[in-house]
Motif scaffolding. Structure first.
Motif, PDB file in Angstrom:
ATOM      1  N   MET A   1      -2.846  -1.025  10.526  1.00  0.00           N
ATOM      2  CA  MET A   1      -2.943  -1.234   9.079  1.00  0.00           C
ATOM      3  C   MET A   1      -2.352  -2.601   8.680  1.00  0.00           C
ATOM      4  SD  MET A   1      -4.393   0.881   7.101  1.00  0.00           S
ATOM      5  CE  MET A   1      -5.280   2.391   7.429  1.00  0.00           C
ATOM      6  N   PHE A   2      -2.963  -3.220   7.705  1.00  0.00           N
ATOM      7  CA  PHE A   2      -2.495  -4.552   7.298  1.00  0.00           C
ATOM      8  C   PHE A   2      -1.220  -4.456   6.453  1.00  0.00           C
ATOM      9  CE2 PHE A   2      -2.651  -8.270   4.445  1.00  0.00           C
ATOM     10  CZ  PHE A   2      -2.618  -9.257   5.410  1.00  0.00           C
ATOM     11  N   LEU A   3      -1.239  -3.530   5.503  1.00  0.00           N
ATOM     12  CA  LEU A   3      -0.042  -3.328   4.669  1.00  0.00           C
ATOM     13  C   LEU A   3       0.443  -1.886   4.812  1.00  0.00           C
ATOM     14  CD1 LEU A   3       1.896  -4.324   2.332  1.00  0.00           C
ATOM     15  CD2 LEU A   3       0.190  -3.406   0.755  1.00  0.00           C
ATOM     16  N   GLU A   4       1.714  -1.748   5.135  1.00  0.00           N
ATOM     17  CA  GLU A   4       2.305  -0.405   5.243  1.00  0.00           C
ATOM     18  C   GLU A   4       3.572  -0.341   4.399  1.00  0.00           C
ATOM     19  OE1 GLU A   4       2.434   1.339   9.358  1.00  0.00           O
ATOM     20  OE2 GLU A   4       1.636  -0.646   9.829  1.00  0.00           O
ATOM     21  N   ILE A   5       3.574   0.574   3.469  1.00  0.00           N
ATOM     22  CA  ILE A   5       4.752   0.771   2.631  1.00  0.00           C
ATOM     23  C   ILE A   5       5.366   2.106   3.048  1.00  0.00           C
ATOM     24  CG2 ILE A   5       5.573   1.029   0.236  1.00  0.00           C
ATOM     25  CD1 ILE A   5       4.368  -1.757   0.803  1.00  0.00           C
ATOM     26  N   LYS A   6       6.623   2.037   3.501  1.00  0.00           N
ATOM     27  CA  LYS A   6       7.249   3.253   4.032  1.00  0.00           C
ATOM     28  C   LYS A   6       8.533   3.592   3.271  1.00  0.00           C
ATOM     29  CE  LYS A   6       5.610   2.722   8.790  1.00  0.00           C
ATOM     30  NZ  LYS A   6       6.010   2.343  10.145  1.00  0.00           N
ATOM     31  N   ASP A   7       8.526   4.738   2.627  1.00  0.00           N
ATOM     32  CA  ASP A   7       9.715   5.321   1.983  1.00  0.00           C
ATOM     33  C   ASP A   7      10.484   4.356   1.074  1.00  0.00           C
ATOM     34  OD1 ASP A   7       9.228   7.680   3.433  1.00  0.00           O
ATOM     35  OD2 ASP A   7      10.281   6.836   5.177  1.00  0.00           O
ATOM     36  N   ILE A   8       9.760   3.614   0.283  1.00  0.00           N
ATOM     37  CA  ILE A   8      10.438   2.673  -0.633  1.00  0.00           C
ATOM     38  C   ILE A   8      11.033   3.442  -1.814  1.00  0.00           C
ATOM     39  CG2 ILE A   8      10.017   0.829  -2.344  1.00  0.00           C
ATOM     40  CD1 ILE A   8      10.127  -0.366   0.405  1.00  0.00           C
ATOM     41  N   VAL A   9      12.305   3.178  -2.070  1.00  0.00           N
ATOM     42  CA  VAL A   9      13.005   3.794  -3.198  1.00  0.00           C
ATOM     43  C   VAL A   9      13.646   2.669  -4.004  1.00  0.00           C
ATOM     44  CG1 VAL A   9      14.934   5.302  -3.875  1.00  0.00           C
ATOM     45  CG2 VAL A   9      13.496   5.924  -1.929  1.00  0.00           C
ATOM     46  N   LYS A  10      13.525   2.766  -5.336  1.00  0.00           N
ATOM     47  CA  LYS A  10      14.197   1.781  -6.186  1.00  0.00           C
ATOM     48  C   LYS A  10      14.714   2.453  -7.458  1.00  0.00           C
ATOM     49  CE  LYS A  10      15.786  -2.001  -7.662  1.00  0.00           C
ATOM     50  NZ  LYS A  10      16.919  -2.651  -6.993  1.00  0.00           N
ATOM     51  N   SER A  11      15.996   2.244  -7.712  1.00  0.00           N
ATOM     52  CA  SER A  11      16.604   2.820  -8.927  1.00  0.00           C
ATOM     53  C   SER A  11      17.243   1.714  -9.745  1.00  0.00           C
ATOM     54  CB  SER A  11      17.700   3.818  -8.542  1.00  0.00           C
ATOM     55  OG  SER A  11      17.163   4.821  -7.717  1.00  0.00           O
ATOM     56  N   THR A  20      10.364   7.396  -3.095  1.00  0.00           N
ATOM     57  CA  THR A  20       9.733   7.471  -1.764  1.00  0.00           C
ATOM     58  C   THR A  20       8.246   7.109  -1.763  1.00  0.00           C
ATOM     59  OG1 THR A  20       9.799   9.860  -2.161  1.00  0.00           O
ATOM     60  CG2 THR A  20      11.235   8.982  -0.428  1.00  0.00           C
ATOM     61  N   LEU A  21       8.045   5.828  -1.909  1.00  0.00           N
ATOM     62  CA  LEU A  21       6.691   5.294  -1.975  1.00  0.00           C
ATOM     63  C   LEU A  21       6.129   5.128  -0.556  1.00  0.00           C
ATOM     64  CD1 LEU A  21       4.781   3.989  -4.207  1.00  0.00           C
ATOM     65  CD2 LEU A  21       5.712   1.823  -3.458  1.00  0.00           C
ATOM     66  N   ASN A  22       4.976   5.713  -0.328  1.00  0.00           N
ATOM     67  CA  ASN A  22       4.339   5.617   0.991  1.00  0.00           C
ATOM     68  C   ASN A  22       2.843   5.398   0.809  1.00  0.00           C
ATOM     69  OD1 ASN A  22       6.250   6.267   3.289  1.00  0.00           O
ATOM     70  ND2 ASN A  22       6.716   7.898   1.837  1.00  0.00           N
ATOM     71  N   PHE A  23       2.336   4.319   1.344  1.00  0.00           N
ATOM     72  CA  PHE A  23       0.874   4.144   1.403  1.00  0.00           C
ATOM     73  C   PHE A  23       0.530   3.028   2.385  1.00  0.00           C
ATOM     74  CE2 PHE A  23       0.087   0.207  -0.930  1.00  0.00           C
ATOM     75  CZ  PHE A  23       1.181   0.083  -1.767  1.00  0.00           C
ATOM     76  N   GLN A  24      -0.738   2.980   2.727  1.00  0.00           N
ATOM     77  CA  GLN A  24      -1.220   1.959   3.658  1.00  0.00           C
ATOM     78  C   GLN A  24      -2.498   1.337   3.105  1.00  0.00           C
ATOM     79  OE1 GLN A  24      -1.753   4.369   7.173  1.00  0.00           O
ATOM     80  NE2 GLN A  24       0.294   3.854   7.933  1.00  0.00           N
ATOM     81  N   LEU A  25      -2.749   0.111   3.520  1.00  0.00           N
ATOM     82  CA  LEU A  25      -3.966  -0.556   3.058  1.00  0.00           C
ATOM     83  C   LEU A  25      -4.512  -1.442   4.176  1.00  0.00           C
ATOM     84  CD1 LEU A  25      -5.779  -1.021   0.505  1.00  0.00           C
ATOM     85  CD2 LEU A  25      -4.365  -3.012   0.019  1.00  0.00           C
ATOM     86  N   GLU A  26      -5.828  -1.341   4.367  1.00  0.00           N
ATOM     87  CA  GLU A  26      -6.445  -2.185   5.399  1.00  0.00           C
ATOM     88  C   GLU A  26      -6.688  -3.591   4.860  1.00  0.00           C
ATOM     89  OE1 GLU A  26      -9.950  -0.357   7.081  1.00  0.00           O
ATOM     90  OE2 GLU A  26      -8.876   1.550   7.192  1.00  0.00           O
ATOM     91  N   ALA A  27      -6.852  -4.532   5.771  1.00  0.00           N
ATOM     92  CA  ALA A  27      -7.093  -5.925   5.376  1.00  0.00           C
ATOM     93  C   ALA A  27      -8.405  -6.055   4.612  1.00  0.00           C
ATOM     94  CB  ALA A  27      -7.113  -6.806   6.616  1.00  0.00           C
ATOM     95  N   HIS A  28      -8.431  -6.997   3.663  1.00  0.00           N
ATOM     96  CA  HIS A  28      -9.608  -7.351   2.852  1.00  0.00           C
ATOM     97  C   HIS A  28     -10.070  -6.199   1.956  1.00  0.00           C
ATOM     98  CE1 HIS A  28     -10.342  -9.791   6.757  1.00  0.00           C
ATOM     99  NE2 HIS A  28      -9.378 -10.355   6.030  1.00  0.00           N
ATOM    100  N   GLN A  29      -9.144  -5.297   1.664  1.00  0.00           N
ATOM    101  CA  GLN A  29      -9.487  -4.188   0.755  1.00  0.00           C
ATOM    102  C   GLN A  29      -8.656  -4.291  -0.521  1.00  0.00           C
ATOM    103  OE1 GLN A  29      -9.561  -0.231   2.350  1.00  0.00           O
ATOM    104  NE2 GLN A  29     -11.658  -0.650   2.989  1.00  0.00           N
ATOM    105  N   THR A  30      -9.169  -3.643  -1.564  1.00  0.00           N
ATOM    106  CA  THR A  30      -8.439  -3.621  -2.833  1.00  0.00           C
ATOM    107  C   THR A  30      -8.063  -2.174  -3.154  1.00  0.00           C
ATOM    108  OG1 THR A  30      -9.567  -5.568  -3.689  1.00  0.00           O
ATOM    109  CG2 THR A  30      -8.611  -4.099  -5.327  1.00  0.00           C
TER     110      THR A  30
END
Lengths: 243, 257
Positions: A1-11, A20-30
Motif C-alpha cells: 500500500m502507498f499510504l498506511e495510517i495505523k492507529d492514529i490518535v489525537k487529542s 484510532t484512525l486506520n486506513f490504507q490507500l493505493e498509489a494514484h488513487q483518490t
C-alpha cells in the motif's frame, strides 16, 4: 500500500478529536472523505501533513514511517479551502513557488510552469496578480502550485467549498483530469455527497473522530449513516410530487 | 451658490494649514525683530549658516537625533515583528498583549523617573545608548501592538502551506511572511522613527541634558526666547519626517490602496 495510517490518535485538551484512525490507500488513487463539521477531518489531514503531531500511531508513506519528518520533508501538500495565493507574486511566480523553493533552474521552471498554465487553461494570465482573477481561476492556480511540485500525496480540505455550483463542477472535471495526468494520490475532504462520489476512487465517512472507508460505492450508498439514502428519498419524493 | 464658495473655502483651509510652516521658515531666516518694527532688522541665511558652525550645536544635535531615531526604529521594527509572532502563538497571548499597553498608562516623564534607578545602575544614564534603550522601551510595545494585527489564522495557513510545499522556516520568512508584511514593516518603521524623533520627556530625564536631541534643542531655544534658532531647529526637526512621509506616500500607501 502507498499510504498506511495505523492507529492514529489525537487529542486537544482531553478531547479526542481523532480516535484510532486506520486506513490504507493505493498509489494514484483518490479517497473522498465525508463528515460533519468538527468530526476531525481537518485534524486528520493536518496530522498526515505533519502540521499537527499525533499522540500515537504511525503514518507510513511509500513504505517509510514519516512521523518524525518535518512537513517540508514529507512531500505532502496540504491545500486549504481558501486558495491562499501569495498576493505579492503574479500567477507565474505563484505556480513556480514550490519549484523555486527546490532551487530548480530557471529554464526548467519556465518550461514546467508554462506547461502547467496550459493544463490549467490559464493561458495569457501568467503576468496577472491574484486579485485580478476570479475565484475559480484562483483555485486552479492553487492546484497548479501544489501539483507542479509532484507531491507524493495531496491533501485537499474542502477545496471547492467557496465556489458557486457551475465553477465547482468545472473544477471537479479539471481536478479529475489533473490527477490522472500527473498521477496524483490524494485525500479529498468534502461536505458534498455528489462530489465525494464523483471525485473518489474510494469513499470514507468520518464520524466523531473515526473514519470508515467503504469497500465500494454501493456499500457507501446503502449505509444509512452517510445520508445518501436520505438524499435519494428527497429527490425521489420531489419527482413524485412534480408528476 | 454653495459650489461657488467651495474652492475659496478649501483654499482658505489649505492656507490656514500651511501658514505656521511658512511662518516658521520665514522666522528661521530672521533676526532682531523687535516690537514695534514692521520688518526684522535682518533677513537672510545667517541663522542657517550657523548649522555648519559649532555655535548652536544644531548639526551635532541633528546627527545625534538621526542616529538615535534610526537605531530605535530599526531595532523596534525588526524585534517587534518577530516577537509579536511569538506573542501570537503564546498560550497567554491575550495577557501579553494587555501588558504591551502598560508603558502608555504612565506619562513618559513618570515612566522615565521609574526607570532612572535601573539606568543609573546599568551605566546608561546621560549617554546615547541609554536614550536609545529608553526610547526603545516606549516604541517596542507600539510595534508589538501594531504587528499583532498581522498575525492571524490566515498567516498561519500561509506559513503551513509554504512548509508543505517544501519551504524551510527561513524560506517561509524570506519568501512569504516578510514580503507580505513589507507595507506594515515600512509603516511601523516610519511610526517608531517619529515616536523617537519627537520624544522629549523620557529623553530629557535619561539624557540629563548631556544627550541633546533636536527636540530637546527646540525646547532649549524656546526657553531662552531665541525664536529664530527655535524656528530653525523646528525646520530641521520636520525635515526627516517630511522625507519619510514622502517615501511612505510613494511606496507604501499607493500599494495599500
Amino acid at each position: 500500500m502507498f499510504l498506511e495510517i495505523k492507529d492514529i490518535v489525537k487529542s486537544f485538551h482531553n478531547e479526542h478529536v481523532v480516535k484510532t484512525l486506520n486506513f490504507q490507500l493505493e498509489a494514484h488513487q483518490t479517497l473522498s472523505i465525508l463528515g460533519k463539521s468538527g468530526c476531525g477531518k481537518t485534524t486528520m489531514l493536518k496530522t498526515i501533513a505533519g502540521l499537527v503531531s499525533p499522540d500515537s500511531g504511525s503514518i507510513i508513506l511509500n513504505g517509510e514511517r514519516i512521523n518524525d519528518k518535518k512537513p517540508s520533508e514529507r512531500n505532502i501538500v496540504y491545500l486549504y479551502q481558501e486558495d491562499l495565493l501569495f498576493p505579492h507574486l503574479n500567477i507565474f511566480e505563484n505556480i513556480a513557488f514550490g519549484l523555486r523553493l527546490k532551487k530548480l533552474s530557471n529554464t526548467d521552471i519556465t518550461e514546467r510552469v508554462s506547461q502547467m498554465i496550459k493544463s490549467l487553461e490559464l493561458e495569457g494570465q501568467a503576468k496577472k496578480m491574484p486579485n485580478q482573477l476570479s475565484g475559480g481561476q484562483r483555485q486552479r492556480v492553487s492546484f497548479g502550485r501544489a501539483i507542479i511540485t509532484e507531491p507524493s500525496l495531496l491533501l485537499l480540505d474542502e477545496p471547492f467549498g467557496s465556489l458557486d455550483a457551475g465553477t465547482r463542477q468545472r473544477m471537479q472535471v479539471l481536478f479529475k483530469k489533473l490527477t490522472k495526468e500527473y498521477q496524483i494520490t490524494s485525500l479529498f475532504v468534502t461536505h458534498d455527497l455528489k462530489e465525494a462520489v464523483l471525485m473518489g476512487d474510494k469513499i470514507g465517512y468520518m464520524h466523531k473522530g473515526q473514519l470508515k472507508v467503504y469497500e465500494g460505492k454501493k456499500e457507501f450508498i446503502n449505509d444509512p449513516n452517510t445520508g445518501v439514502q436520505h438524499e435519494i428519498a428527497f429527490w425521489d419524493g420531489l419527482k413524485v410530487n412534480s408528476d | 451658490m454653495k459650489r461657488y464658495w467651495k474652492p475659496f473655502f478649501l483654499s482658505f483651509l489649505v492656507l490656514l494649514v500651511l501658514f505656521p510652516f511658512t511662518y516658521m521658515v520665514l522666522l528661521s531666516l530672521m533676526s532682531g525683530w523687535q516690537f514695534p518694527d514692521f520688518l526684522p532688522s535682518y533677513f537672510g541665511f545667517k541663522n542657517w549658516a550657523t548649522i555648519m558652525t559649532s555655535e548652536g550645536g544644531l548639526l551635532q544635535s541633528f546627527v545625534i537625533s538621526v542616529i538615535i531615531s534610526l537605531s530605535v526604529a530599526i531595532v523596534t521594527t525588526i524585534s517587534g515583528f518577530f516577537i509579536s509572532r511569538v506573542v501570537y502563538y503564546h498560550p497567554k497571548s491575550k495577557v501579553l498583549n494587555v501588558l504591551a499597553y502598560f508603558p502608555y498608562i504612565l506619562a513618559p516623564v513618570v515612566f522615565a523617573a521609574c526607570l532612572s534607578f535601573f539606568f543609573i545602575k546599568l551605566g546608561l544614564f546621560g549617554n546615547v545608548t541609554g536614550v536609545v534603550v529608553a526610547q526603545f522601551l516606549i516604541a517596542f510595545p507600539y510595534a508589538l501592538i501594531f504587528f499583532s494585527s498581522f498575525w492571524n489564522q490566515k498567516m498561519k495557513s500561509y506559513a503551513d502551506l509554504t512548509a508543505t510545499l517544501g519551504g524551510s522556516r527561513l524560506q517561509t520568512y524570506t519568501k512569504v511572511l516578510l514580503p507580505m508584511a513589507k507595507s506594515m514593516l515600512l509603516v511601523c518603521f516610519f511610526q517608531t522613527f517619529l515616536i523617537s524623533w519627537f520624544e522629549y520627556g523620557l529623553t530629557s530625564i535619561i539624557g540629563i541634558g548631556k544627550v541633546q536631541t533636536l527636540t530637546i534643542k527646540v525646547f532649549l531655544f524656546i526657553k531662552e526666547a531665541n525664536y529664530y534658532y527655535g524656528a530653525l531647529s523646528c525646520c530641521l526637526l520636520i525635515f526627516p519626517p517630511v522625507v519619510l512621509l514622502y517615501f511612505n506616500k510613494r511606496y507604501v500607501f499607493k500599494k495599500m490602496v
